[in-house]
Design a protein around this motif. Structure first.
Motif, short mmCIF file in Angstrom:
data_model
loop_
_atom_site.label_atom_id
_atom_site.label_comp_id
_atom_site.label_asym_id
_atom_site.label_seq_id
_atom_site.Cartn_x
_atom_site.Cartn_y
_atom_site.Cartn_z
N VAL A 106 40.33 3.61 5.91
CA VAL A 106 38.96 4.17 5.74
C VAL A 106 39.41 4.05 7.64
O VAL A 106 38.95 5.46 8.25
CB VAL A 106 37.84 3.63 5.60
N LEU A 107 39.03 2.99 7.99
CA LEU A 107 39.64 3.04 9.62
C LEU A 107 40.27 4.00 10.21
O LEU A 107 40.34 3.99 11.32
CB LEU A 107 39.15 1.66 10.28
N GLY A 108 41.62 3.73 9.38
CA GLY A 108 42.69 4.88 9.70
C GLY A 108 42.70 6.40 10.34
O GLY A 108 43.15 6.72 11.13
N ILE A 113 32.54 10.37 6.30
CA ILE A 113 32.61 10.05 4.88
C ILE A 113 32.93 10.96 4.01
O ILE A 113 33.88 11.12 3.05
CB ILE A 113 31.22 9.56 3.82
N LYS A 114 32.39 12.58 4.42
CA LYS A 114 33.48 13.59 3.64
C LYS A 114 34.53 13.18 3.38
O LYS A 114 35.72 14.02 2.56
CB LYS A 114 32.51 14.22 4.17
N LEU A 115 34.90 13.49 5.18
CA LEU A 115 36.70 13.43 5.24
C LEU A 115 37.59 12.20 4.22
O LEU A 115 38.59 12.41 3.75
CB LEU A 115 37.21 12.89 6.53
N TYR A 116 37.15 11.05 3.98
CA TYR A 116 37.60 10.56 2.74
C TYR A 116 37.66 10.45 1.72
O TYR A 116 38.29 10.96 0.99
CB TYR A 116 37.37 8.66 3.16
N PHE A 117 36.21 11.21 0.92
CA PHE A 117 36.78 11.91 -0.35
C PHE A 117 36.94 12.84 -0.73
O PHE A 117 36.83 13.33 -1.80
CB PHE A 117 35.09 11.27 -0.94
N ALA A 118 37.38 13.84 1.15
CA ALA A 118 37.88 14.66 0.43
C ALA A 118 39.43 15.18 -0.14
O ALA A 118 39.91 15.77 -1.19
CB ALA A 118 37.45 15.73 1.49
N ALA A 141 30.81 0.56 4.56
CA ALA A 141 29.89 1.16 3.42
C ALA A 141 31.16 1.95 1.88
O ALA A 141 31.10 1.24 1.21
CB ALA A 141 29.10 2.46 3.90
N ILE A 142 31.92 2.49 2.21
CA ILE A 142 33.17 2.68 1.87
C ILE A 142 33.75 1.39 0.96
O ILE A 142 34.09 1.61 -0.43
CB ILE A 142 34.27 3.91 2.59
N SER A 143 34.23 0.55 1.54
CA SER A 143 34.29 -0.43 1.39
C SER A 143 33.19 -1.49 0.31
O SER A 143 34.12 -1.74 -0.74
CB SER A 143 34.61 -1.34 2.02
N PHE A 144 32.51 -1.61 0.78
CA PHE A 144 31.76 -2.15 -0.38
C PHE A 144 31.80 -1.66 -2.01
O PHE A 144 31.80 -1.86 -2.81
CB PHE A 144 30.18 -2.06 -0.12
#
Length: 286
Positions: free
Chosen positions: A75-77, A9-14, A111-114
């Motif tokens: 995100v799955l990447g 989650i942090k890696l995505y939103f960072a 979760a991020i997709s939602f």
């Protein structure tokens, strides 16, 4: 497991640029719609009552679905990037099983997709409310949340089946571009379902996320259809715009779409588990 969840989650939103591009990936279709398509389509169907409302809500349902597909793949990447950097190997050396590790990636992507579907819907909803005075019926809010969740799950599982065999970041990026360009077509967002050939319609009905788009269209548009359209026009548009799916003599709408999505999720879970096991055995032999 929790560490892996929070890490992803942090890696995505960072990566602010990545988050912005994720939003824009779905909203580009929205910008094209309000800039070019909306008025042209409204002029073509000028004899249809409340056509602006119908077009706005129809397009909103499709773009929300597209946002769920493209975001979950992005995100799955992270799984592919972790493999490339050897970070995944470090994770597999812990006591966390490979399937549980993949499960953590899938849960975070879901979760991020939602969340991104909700954000996309809010952005479009605010614009349509201010500019076109079009709003989603309040009775649709709660069921829509359920469909967004189902849609996030099924989109993530399908994307996981695509991601799991990939080892190259370059390959992942290319497939992400293809999915970004094709998602709107595969769920009949840019072109109404009824305008597609029978073969393409069959392809749309195979793709699980199409059922989310159809369910959202039904929730958003049914009140307008019931209030302003005759029975004949309503029945035609429900099929033409993809609110209902006719499959093997069955009319799939409302709760039937939800049941179909749950069944597809069950099948996808089995396929992901089997794929994880096969790919894990292959990796051990390397």
């Amino acid at each position: 497991m929790r560490f892996l969840w929070w890490r992803n989650i942090k890696l995505y939103f960072a990566n602010t640029v990545s988050v912005i591009m994720s939003c824009l990936g779905a909203l580009i279709a929205f910008f094209i719609f309000i800039g070019f398509l909306q008025r042209n389509l409204a002029a073509t169907w000028s004899g249809t009552p409340s056509i602006i409302t119908i077009l706005d809500l129809w397009m909103m349902a499709g773009i929300i679905t597209v946002a769920g597909i493209t975001t979950s793949f992005q995100v799955l990447g992270q799984l592919v990037r972790d493999r490339a950097s050897q970070a995944a190997i470090d994770l597999w050396l812990t006591d966390i099983t490979r399937i549980r590790t993949y499960g953590a990636y899938i849960l975070v992507a879901t979760a991020i997709s939602f969340v991104m579907q909700v954000v996309t819907g809010l952005v479009m909803g605010m614009y349509f409310t201010i500019v076109d005075k079009v709003t989603i019926p309040s009775s649709a809010y709660l069921p829509a949340v359920g469909y967004l969740l189902l849609g996030a799950v099924v989109a993530t599982l399908v994307n996981a089946l695509i991601i799991l065999p990939i080892r190259s970041e370059v390959t992942c990026s290319r497939i992400e571009a293809i999915i970004g360009a094709g998602a709107g077509f595969i769920v009949a967002t840019y072109i109404p379902l009824g305008a597609l050939s029978s073969h393409i319609q069959a392809l749309v009905k195979i793709f699980p996320s199409s059922y989310e788009a159809a369910a959202l269209r039904g929730l958003f548009l049914q009140a307008t259809f019931d209030a302003h359209l005759s029975s004949a026009v309503r029945n035609h548009l429900q099929t033409y715009l993809g609110l209902h799916f006719a499959t093997h003599g069955y009319d799939l709408s409302g709760i039937r779409l939800a049941i179909t999505m749950v069944g597809m999720i069950g099948v996808a879970v089995i396929l992901v588990v089997v794929s994880s096991y096969i790919i894990g055995k292959r990796d051990l032999r390397r």
